[in-house]
Design an enzyme around this catalytic site. Structure first.
Site, PDB file in Angstrom:
ATOM      1  N   ILE A 107      10.293   0.894 -10.598  1.00  0.00           N
ATOM      2  CA  ILE A 107       9.287   0.493  -9.976  1.00  0.00           C
ATOM      3  C   ILE A 107       7.460   1.815 -10.693  1.00  0.00           C
ATOM      4  O   ILE A 107       8.448   2.486 -10.748  1.00  0.00           O
ATOM      5  CB  ILE A 107       9.269   0.721  -8.395  1.00  0.00           C
ATOM      6  CG1 ILE A 107       9.739  -0.093  -7.774  1.00  0.00           C
ATOM      7  CG2 ILE A 107       8.322   1.246  -7.434  1.00  0.00           C
ATOM      8  CD1 ILE A 107      10.821  -0.097  -6.586  1.00  0.00           C
ATOM      9  N   ALA A 127       1.951  -2.078  -6.539  1.00  0.00           N
ATOM     10  CA  ALA A 127       2.322  -1.634  -5.412  1.00  0.00           C
ATOM     11  C   ALA A 127       0.579  -0.266  -6.378  1.00  0.00           C
ATOM     12  O   ALA A 127      -0.514  -0.613  -6.090  1.00  0.00           O
ATOM     13  CB  ALA A 127       2.612  -0.477  -5.144  1.00  0.00           C
ATOM     14  N   SER A 128       1.301   0.593  -7.192  1.00  0.00           N
ATOM     15  CA  SER A 128       0.211   1.429  -7.711  1.00  0.00           C
ATOM     16  C   SER A 128      -1.110   0.846  -8.338  1.00  0.00           C
ATOM     17  O   SER A 128      -1.707   1.098  -8.996  1.00  0.00           O
ATOM     18  CB  SER A 128       1.125   2.565  -8.268  1.00  0.00           C
ATOM     19  OG  SER A 128       1.938   1.903  -9.481  1.00  0.00           O
ATOM     20  N   HIS A 149      13.410  -2.894   0.683  1.00  0.00           N
ATOM     21  CA  HIS A 149      12.229  -2.626  -0.419  1.00  0.00           C
ATOM     22  C   HIS A 149      13.182  -0.364  -0.766  1.00  0.00           C
ATOM     23  O   HIS A 149      14.095   0.110   0.100  1.00  0.00           O
ATOM     24  CB  HIS A 149      11.382  -1.268   0.224  1.00  0.00           C
ATOM     25  CG  HIS A 149      10.048  -1.235  -1.167  1.00  0.00           C
ATOM     26  ND1 HIS A 149      10.421  -0.187  -1.927  1.00  0.00           N
ATOM     27  CD2 HIS A 149       9.186  -2.182  -1.837  1.00  0.00           C
ATOM     28  CE1 HIS A 149       9.863   0.016  -2.756  1.00  0.00           C
ATOM     29  NE2 HIS A 149       9.223  -1.917  -2.330  1.00  0.00           N
ATOM     30  N   GLY A 209       6.552  -2.614 -11.786  1.00  0.00           N
ATOM     31  CA  GLY A 209       5.944  -2.151 -13.082  1.00  0.00           C
ATOM     32  C   GLY A 209       4.734  -3.044 -13.734  1.00  0.00           C
ATOM     33  O   GLY A 209       3.529  -2.177 -14.401  1.00  0.00           O
ATOM     34  N   PHE A 238       1.260  -1.144   0.163  1.00  0.00           N
ATOM     35  CA  PHE A 238       0.017  -0.291   0.166  1.00  0.00           C
ATOM     36  C   PHE A 238       0.652   1.255   0.329  1.00  0.00           C
ATOM     37  O   PHE A 238       0.787   2.586   0.332  1.00  0.00           O
ATOM     38  CB  PHE A 238      -1.024   0.350   1.227  1.00  0.00           C
ATOM     39  CG  PHE A 238      -1.857  -0.972   0.946  1.00  0.00           C
ATOM     40  CD1 PHE A 238      -2.889  -2.459   0.391  1.00  0.00           C
ATOM     41  CD2 PHE A 238      -3.128  -1.006   2.324  1.00  0.00           C
ATOM     42  CE1 PHE A 238      -3.115  -3.121   0.352  1.00  0.00           C
ATOM     43  CE2 PHE A 238      -4.396  -1.971   2.040  1.00  0.00           C
ATOM     44  CZ  PHE A 238      -4.308  -2.788   0.993  1.00  0.00           C
ATOM     45  N   LYS A 239       2.315   1.049   0.538  1.00  0.00           N
ATOM     46  CA  LYS A 239       3.155   2.617   0.527  1.00  0.00           C
ATOM     47  C   LYS A 239       2.350   3.497   1.156  1.00  0.00           C
ATOM     48  O   LYS A 239       1.406   3.255   2.089  1.00  0.00           O
ATOM     49  CB  LYS A 239       3.069   3.338  -1.161  1.00  0.00           C
ATOM     50  CG  LYS A 239       4.328   2.033  -2.324  1.00  0.00           C
ATOM     51  CD  LYS A 239       5.074   2.230  -3.282  1.00  0.00           C
ATOM     52  CE  LYS A 239       5.416   1.090  -3.461  1.00  0.00           C
ATOM     53  NZ  LYS A 239       6.027   1.948  -5.381  1.00  0.00           N
ATOM     54  N   GLU A 262      13.330  -6.516  -7.559  1.00  0.00           N
ATOM     55  CA  GLU A 262      12.450  -5.388  -8.211  1.00  0.00           C
ATOM     56  C   GLU A 262      13.040  -3.899  -8.863  1.00  0.00           C
ATOM     57  O   GLU A 262      14.201  -3.469  -7.757  1.00  0.00           O
ATOM     58  CB  GLU A 262      11.471  -4.621  -6.900  1.00  0.00           C
ATOM     59  CG  GLU A 262      10.254  -5.493  -6.416  1.00  0.00           C
ATOM     60  CD  GLU A 262       9.508  -4.373  -5.927  1.00  0.00           C
ATOM     61  OE1 GLU A 262       8.361  -4.277  -5.872  1.00  0.00           O
ATOM     62  OE2 GLU A 262       9.651  -2.737  -5.243  1.00  0.00           O
TER      63      GLU A 262
END
Lengths: 228, 228, 228, 228
Positions: A148, A204-205, A95, A183, A12-13, A143
């Site tokens: 990212i 994530a996003s 991370h 990505g 969720f960052k 990653e």
């Protein structure tokens, strides 16, 4: 490979879309999609949201980081004990947005083990993926930081880094679970990642910022089954 | 001075005695003592515990630290938004156990302001207390790190650092609230601190690790009234 | 094993005994002892002293650290280019007194390679020694921080950490040169280190703070030949 | 104002154009220009170059940073003692490319004082300039990081930040020397800076990367005299 082992982890960052009550709502949507398709999906909310998320869903809940310190006179730190007490099942470590000193990566993996948290150590290059696999975390997540948040999936843009990472990791560690990320935004990206020898993805996003996150999770889960 | 302005802030650090459910229990005891005597007391639990503490008590709840970053792609960071969403009223900044870069102290004060959190910036020397007062936080807390956790109170062991800090702070900032801390463990220590020109105290082990924390809070609160 | 490959590296740290002109004098004494016995010994002076030391002796000169940044707009950093231009032949990386982020260990090794500096990456545990060996530096130095500066030699106090490190390093890297350090102060300590499978030692106070450093270097060199 | 007090400081950063022998050559050109016009100009070369620069010129030589530690068991650190022993007269502290923790800014200023180095503490905003002036360094340098290296001079692009800084600094410190920097590249920029109440400028690429640095230094020096 047995895809019952596959794992999707949603970071969720510190996105506002996944802060506070919205972290709980998003987690519930992800849980529903995960259960519908029958593929394991975990969530990594912010520290302040771990407790209420863990109280609201039955899927795995991860912290995004822990500090390599013991409980005690450490103001402002995030201990393994505190995230465990809040209901977390595991934690991201190192991370690319929270890079740790080498010795602290090791200490954090140890701290996680001591309190019963699964550890997912991130690495930005194949060589680093091999190095962190030596530290015997539960999972390694590859990653490349340059991908990212771009929507250009590592599994398609740079499949070599994934296969090279898998090879280097397996050279030193037979059993660690391998995720890849950066990505990832479509089921095809997920499928490609699994075909390259990984056990799942870190995203994530691609999910948090999607108009309908539950649809994307569903698509990802189906891609996992298809790769089986 | 009007002692209705006085403030005691209890820093839970990462003590196991104040982690998870025990953070909630401790906060309730502190609230009861605070209400009984009628002196304002706040608590600063760990990030993972802010939400449930804030949901359980009506006294001020502070974070122990925030990162000087905006919400977004910042894995593992603690944003002002997230602690605010969890119910916090303020935050410590630059505690000696979480020292920040100078520019990040300023950014953190700004971030706190933007989301409506009270800021308490810590400083270990009188000169540093003067420097941080320039940054216009809501409160400055003077805490000589060499006395933290010793049980030897700054207000008695080193009253000069307190009076010198108050003088330097007032040279550059008329209105900032001044706390002092380190080694505070009795009502006498609190009384001495207020007599030296401070508006309250920052305390941690003196309360968190006491056999009966509520008794110590009560003693501290009465000392505040006596100093009035 | 061919002891012509053996290597002793003397870390000057920031000891006043090895600062400025005294760095040059100490280096000359070390050079003389090294040449007398015919064993390779290198020195690692402070940044400010590299140039004059390198101009005064023909033995290998190492930096104690480089920053993982390129030349350019980086005020206050130590670039690989600058230590190379000053005459250095190599550099320590990730010493326990200057621990780096995992990704910066890798970048520093790369930077060293690019400019032609030998890299010696330090590790405090056997597991970390294995991890850094994956990054393919020229040398790995095992130094348990708890023994540094104690005069109790790692090779005698904790031979298991040395043998375990050698095993873990060789699992992932056949050719890297292995040093060990911490507490090394006698020829016997050096001899023990080589017997455990290392190629040399990293030493600091044992030589720098000795009343007659040249005698200790001589003793160390003879111990190397004896282990041959 | 008496312009005999004015000071120009040239930060070599880690530019290749100012590394090794080129640091010495550049310093000699700057010295010649400085002496021709009769305005004080100092240079801040990299650590590895301080000694040979200081041995080659008579103008003030500054380090770009010092670590806030004492001499001793601190591998890879830059002590005040070591830069002093190499011949430095002062040091930059807290440059925006090497930002320090608040308490380390103070410790570095103290360390500089103890060994007889002039301290120049950098600040990126007017508020921070006021805060660092409280720490009583010899000089404060105002450098908004967003203008550094742009060729758009702070003294023309953002004169308010300079006048606001001067005001805030003078509120808390009557005697500290005030420099400003960022984007300074012409004599006009220098003149504007002095007119705003500063005592000199901090400049880097504007001189280091100029085709004929000596000409730019000459132009800057003449602008100082004109502002007198």
């Amino acid at each position: 490979m047995n895809r019952s082992e596959s794992f999707l982890l949603v970071n969720f960052k510190t996105y506002l879309e996944a802060t506070g009550k919205r972290a709980v709502e998003l987690s519930k949507k992800i849980e529903t999609a995960s259960e519908n398709v029958g593929v394991r999906v975990g969530v990594a909310p912010q520290f302040c949201d771990i407790e209420r998320v863990a109280a609201s869903v039955d899927i795995p809940v991860f912290a995004q980081h822990i500090d390599p310190v013991a409980s005690g006179a450490n103001t402002g730190h995030v201990t393994a004990d505190s995230v465990k007490a809040a209901g977390a099942d595991g934690t991201l470590i190192n991370h690319s947005e929270m890079p740790l000193r080498l010795l602290d990566v090791d200490k954090s993996v140890e701290r996680a083990k001591q309190v019963g948290l699964k550890s997912v150590v991130c690495a930005g290059t194949a060589k680093l993926a091999g190095a962190v696999a030596v530290l015997e975390p539960d999972m390694v997540a590859i990653e490349p930081p340059e991908l990212i948040g771009t929507g250009r999936a590592v599994s398609k843009e740079n499949p070599e880094i994934v296969t090279d990472s898998v090879k280097r990791i397996r050279n030193v560690n037979r059993s660690v679970v391998i995720l890849c990320g950066a990505g990832i935004s479509t089921g095809d990206d997920v499928n490609a990642a699994l075909k390259l020898g990984t056990d799942g993805v870190l995203v994530a996003s691609g999910i948090v910022k999607a108009p309908r996150p539950e649809d994307v999770v569903m698509e990802f889960c189906k891609a996992v089954l298809k790769a089986g």
